[in-house]
Enzyme design. Structure first.
Site, mmCIF file in Angstrom:
data_model
loop_
_atom_site.group_PDB
_atom_site.id
_atom_site.type_symbol
_atom_site.label_atom_id
_atom_site.label_comp_id
_atom_site.label_asym_id
_atom_site.label_seq_id
_atom_site.Cartn_x
_atom_site.Cartn_y
_atom_site.Cartn_z
ATOM 1 N N LYS A 8 17.145 6.273 -86.101
ATOM 2 C CA LYS A 8 18.053 7.128 -85.325
ATOM 3 C C LYS A 8 18.063 8.518 -85.939
ATOM 4 O O LYS A 8 18.321 8.685 -87.127
ATOM 5 C CB LYS A 8 19.465 6.544 -85.331
ATOM 6 C CG LYS A 8 20.506 7.425 -84.638
ATOM 7 C CD LYS A 8 21.793 6.673 -84.375
ATOM 8 C CE LYS A 8 22.795 6.695 -85.495
ATOM 9 N NZ LYS A 8 23.616 7.928 -85.546
ATOM 10 N N THR A 22 34.767 5.644 -82.013
ATOM 11 C CA THR A 22 35.650 4.784 -82.815
ATOM 12 C C THR A 22 36.594 5.597 -83.688
ATOM 13 O O THR A 22 37.548 5.063 -84.232
ATOM 14 C CB THR A 22 34.837 3.799 -83.690
ATOM 15 O OG1 THR A 22 33.817 4.537 -84.349
ATOM 16 C CG2 THR A 22 34.219 2.711 -82.851
ATOM 17 N N LYS A 69 24.415 12.779 -78.085
ATOM 18 C CA LYS A 69 25.710 12.674 -77.389
ATOM 19 C C LYS A 69 25.952 13.864 -76.453
ATOM 20 O O LYS A 69 26.926 14.623 -76.596
ATOM 21 C CB LYS A 69 26.861 12.528 -78.382
ATOM 22 C CG LYS A 69 26.765 11.252 -79.229
ATOM 23 C CD LYS A 69 28.035 10.987 -80.015
ATOM 24 C CE LYS A 69 27.977 9.717 -80.816
ATOM 25 N NZ LYS A 69 27.034 9.765 -81.958
ATOM 26 N N LEU A 70 25.073 14.026 -75.484
ATOM 27 C CA LEU A 70 25.174 15.147 -74.549
ATOM 28 C C LEU A 70 26.433 15.039 -73.690
ATOM 29 O O LEU A 70 26.838 13.938 -73.297
ATOM 30 C CB LEU A 70 23.938 15.160 -73.640
ATOM 31 C CG LEU A 70 22.584 15.254 -74.351
ATOM 32 C CD1 LEU A 70 21.445 15.137 -73.334
ATOM 33 C CD2 LEU A 70 22.467 16.548 -75.136
ATOM 34 N N ASP A 72 28.159 17.861 -70.747
ATOM 35 C CA ASP A 72 28.312 19.204 -70.179
ATOM 36 C C ASP A 72 28.332 19.046 -68.652
ATOM 37 O O ASP A 72 28.424 17.928 -68.151
ATOM 38 C CB ASP A 72 27.157 20.107 -70.655
ATOM 39 C CG ASP A 72 27.572 21.578 -70.751
ATOM 40 O OD1 ASP A 72 28.195 22.076 -69.786
ATOM 41 O OD2 ASP A 72 27.283 22.223 -71.760
ATOM 42 N N ARG A 89 27.765 -4.861 -91.185
ATOM 43 C CA ARG A 89 27.634 -5.054 -92.629
ATOM 44 C C ARG A 89 27.151 -6.473 -92.904
ATOM 45 O O ARG A 89 27.767 -7.429 -92.430
ATOM 46 C CB ARG A 89 28.983 -4.844 -93.327
ATOM 47 C CG ARG A 89 29.438 -3.385 -93.386
ATOM 48 C CD ARG A 89 28.503 -2.549 -94.243
ATOM 49 N NE ARG A 89 28.860 -1.137 -94.300
ATOM 50 C CZ ARG A 89 28.413 -0.202 -93.457
ATOM 51 N NH1 ARG A 89 27.606 -0.517 -92.459
ATOM 52 N NH2 ARG A 89 28.753 1.061 -93.613
ATOM 53 N N GLN A 110 33.903 1.895 -92.525
ATOM 54 C CA GLN A 110 33.899 1.114 -91.289
ATOM 55 C C GLN A 110 35.062 0.120 -91.345
ATOM 56 O O GLN A 110 35.205 -0.611 -92.313
ATOM 57 C CB GLN A 110 32.571 0.359 -91.116
ATOM 58 C CG GLN A 110 31.350 1.257 -91.015
ATOM 59 C CD GLN A 110 31.191 1.912 -89.646
ATOM 60 O OE1 GLN A 110 32.104 1.868 -88.806
ATOM 61 N NE2 GLN A 110 30.059 2.542 -89.421
ATOM 62 N N GLY A 159 23.272 1.640 -91.587
ATOM 63 C CA GLY A 159 22.945 2.771 -92.435
ATOM 64 C C GLY A 159 23.092 2.492 -93.916
ATOM 65 O O GLY A 159 22.145 2.070 -94.587
ATOM 66 N N ARG A 160 24.293 2.712 -94.449
ATOM 67 C CA ARG A 160 24.491 2.696 -95.901
ATOM 68 C C ARG A 160 24.031 1.440 -96.616
ATOM 69 O O ARG A 160 23.490 1.544 -97.727
ATOM 70 C CB ARG A 160 25.941 3.063 -96.225
ATOM 71 C CG ARG A 160 26.155 4.570 -96.033
ATOM 72 C CD ARG A 160 27.604 4.951 -95.924
ATOM 73 N NE ARG A 160 28.143 4.547 -94.626
ATOM 74 C CZ ARG A 160 29.398 4.783 -94.252
ATOM 75 N NH1 ARG A 160 30.229 5.410 -95.063
ATOM 76 N NH2 ARG A 160 29.807 4.400 -93.053
ATOM 77 N N ASP A 192 20.178 10.660 -81.089
ATOM 78 C CA ASP A 192 21.629 10.537 -80.881
ATOM 79 C C ASP A 192 22.245 11.929 -80.771
ATOM 80 O O ASP A 192 22.784 12.460 -81.744
ATOM 81 C CB ASP A 192 22.218 9.743 -82.058
ATOM 82 C CG ASP A 192 23.676 9.377 -81.857
ATOM 83 O OD1 ASP A 192 24.167 9.459 -80.709
ATOM 84 O OD2 ASP A 192 24.327 9.004 -82.849
ATOM 85 N N PRO A 206 26.833 18.668 -64.925
ATOM 86 C CA PRO A 206 25.656 17.860 -64.569
ATOM 87 C C PRO A 206 24.346 18.631 -64.685
ATOM 88 O O PRO A 206 23.365 18.125 -65.253
ATOM 89 C CB PRO A 206 25.943 17.456 -63.112
ATOM 90 C CG PRO A 206 27.436 17.427 -63.026
ATOM 91 C CD PRO A 206 27.918 18.538 -63.920
ATOM 92 N N ASN A 207 24.311 19.856 -64.192
ATOM 93 C CA ASN A 207 23.064 20.616 -64.201
ATOM 94 C C ASN A 207 22.580 20.900 -65.628
ATOM 95 O O ASN A 207 21.379 20.840 -65.918
ATOM 96 C CB ASN A 207 23.267 21.928 -63.434
ATOM 97 C CG ASN A 207 21.979 22.723 -63.344
ATOM 98 O OD1 ASN A 207 20.987 22.242 -62.804
ATOM 99 N ND2 ASN A 207 21.988 23.915 -63.910
ATOM 100 N N THR A 208 23.519 21.192 -66.521
ATOM 101 C CA THR A 208 23.137 21.520 -67.899
ATOM 102 C C THR A 208 22.616 20.289 -68.638
ATOM 103 O O THR A 208 21.626 20.360 -69.371
ATOM 104 C CB THR A 208 24.332 22.151 -68.636
ATOM 105 O OG1 THR A 208 24.698 23.334 -67.929
ATOM 106 C CG2 THR A 208 24.003 22.508 -70.071
HETATM 107 O O1 C5P Z 1 26.277 3.653 -92.843
HETATM 108 P P1 C5P Z 1 26.686 2.963 -91.595
HETATM 109 O O2 C5P Z 1 25.997 1.634 -91.381
HETATM 110 O O3 C5P Z 1 28.184 2.852 -91.455
HETATM 111 O O4 C5P Z 1 26.140 3.931 -90.466
HETATM 112 C C1 C5P Z 1 26.327 3.681 -89.128
HETATM 113 C C2 C5P Z 1 25.701 4.747 -88.289
HETATM 114 O O5 C5P Z 1 26.211 4.613 -86.974
HETATM 115 C C3 C5P Z 1 25.999 6.175 -88.698
HETATM 116 O O6 C5P Z 1 24.882 6.978 -88.282
HETATM 117 C C4 C5P Z 1 27.229 6.516 -87.898
HETATM 118 O O7 C5P Z 1 27.349 7.890 -87.632
HETATM 119 C C5 C5P Z 1 26.955 5.766 -86.619
HETATM 120 N N1 C5P Z 1 28.147 5.409 -85.859
HETATM 121 C C6 C5P Z 1 29.177 4.637 -86.381
HETATM 122 N N2 C5P Z 1 30.250 4.321 -85.627
HETATM 123 C C7 C5P Z 1 30.324 4.731 -84.391
HETATM 124 C C8 C5P Z 1 29.311 5.506 -83.832
HETATM 125 C C9 C5P Z 1 28.216 5.827 -84.610
HETATM 126 O O8 C5P Z 1 29.124 4.225 -87.523
HETATM 127 N N3 C5P Z 1 31.352 4.392 -83.676
#
Ligand code: C5P
Length: 231
Positions: free
Chosen positions: A32, A118, A61-62, A64, A179, A188, A208-209, A59, A66-68
C-alpha cells in the site's frame, strides 16, 4: 475465499521503502502506497515499486466534486495500480463518475470506498451534522458505494462480517486493524487476528507495524500468510 496480505509502506521516503522491500522480498505480493510517499515522490514511485514486481494499493482517499475526482482517476489511469481508495461520503454522483472513469481508463482497477474513518466516533459524526452511529453510517455509505458500482470497501475488522453478510460474495473487503495473536496492539483499539479476519470474510488484510518493526520482516510476513492459508 482467499485472503491476501497487504504491507503498507508507512515509511517517510522512498529509500526507506526500498530498504524494507529488499528485506521482505517476495514474502509479500501487495503493498500500500499512501499520501506520505505519493505526495513526496509523485506517481513515479508507484511505477518504480510496481517494477519490482509488487501489486499496488494506492491509498489516496479521493474526495471532491464528481468531475474533479473523475479527472484525477483519468490522470492515474496509466499507473500500474490494482486498488484505489475514495471517500464514499463524496456521494452517489461522485462515486458513479469515478467508477465510469476507471472503467474507461483502467478497467482492471478496483475502487475501494472508505466509509467512516476509524478516527471518527459518534461525537465526531454529530459535530459534522450526522446523527447516526458510526455502525449505521458505515452500512449506509457501504450500500451507497455498492449501488454506485464501486467494487470494494475499506472497513474495520469488526465490520467485515456484517458487510460480507449484507453485501454478498462479490464485494472486495479490505481491512486494517489486524494483529497476530500476541502482537502489540499499538494505537489500534479494535483488532482481530489475520485468521479471524479471513474467516469473517476479508478479501485483503493490511498489516503494518507487526511486519515493519519485526527483527525479520520477511519471517513475520510469512507467518501471517501461513495463518491466512490455514484459515
Ligand atoms: O501498523 P498498522 O498495522 O496498524 O497499520 C495499518 C495501516 O492501515 C496503516 O497504513 C494505517 O494508516 C491504515 N489504516 C488503519 N486504520 C484505518 C484505516 C487505515 O490502520 N481505519
Amino acid at each position: 475465499m482467499d485472503c491476501e496480505l497487504i504491507l503498507p509502506l508507512d515509511v517517510p521516503d522512498e529509500s526507506r521503502a526500498t530498504e524494507l522491500l529488499d528485506r521482505v522480498g517476495s514474502e509479500v505480493a501487495w503493498v500500500k502506497i499512501g499520501l506520505q510517499l505519493f505526495t513526496r515522490h509523485g506517481p513515479g514511485i508507484v511505477e518504480r515499486i510496481a517494477a519490482r514486481g509488487y501489486r499496488i494499493f494506492l491509498d489516496l482517499k479521493l474526495h471532491d466534486i464528481p468531475n474533479t475526482v473523475a479527472s484525477a482517476i483519468a490522470s492515474l489511469g496509466h499507473l500500474p495500480i490494482d486498488l484505489l481508495t475514495l471517500h464514499a461520503s463524496g456521494g452517489r454522483e461522485m462515486l458513479r463518475a469515478a467508477e465510469a472513469m476507471k472503467n474507461e481508463v483502467r478497467p482492471s482497477l478496483t475502487l475501494l470506498g472508505v466509509t467512516v474513518l476509524t478516527s471518527t466516533d459518534a461525537a465526531g459524526l454529530a459535530e459534522i451534522g450526522i446523527d447516526a452511529s458510526p455502525e449505521t453510517q458505515v452500512l449506509r455509505l457501504a450500500k451507497l458505494a455498492r449501488a454506485a458500482g464501486i467494487g470494494g470497501l475499506v472497513c474495520s475488522p469488526l465490520e467485515v462480517g456484517r458487510l460480507r453478510e449484507t453485501l454478498g460474495p462479490d464485494v472486495t473487503l479490505v481491512t486494517p486493524g489486524i494483529r497476530p495473536a500476541g502482537a502489540d496492539a499499538d494505537d489500534q483499539k479494535r483488532i482481530m487476528t489475520p485468521g479471524a479476519a479471513a474467516r469473517a470474510g476479508a478479501s485483503f488484510i493490511v498489516v503494518g507495524r507487526p511486519i515493519l518493526r519485526a527483527p525479520d520482516p520477511a519471517a513475520a510476513a510469512r507467518a501471517i500468510r501461513a495463518e491466512l492459508t490455514s484459515a
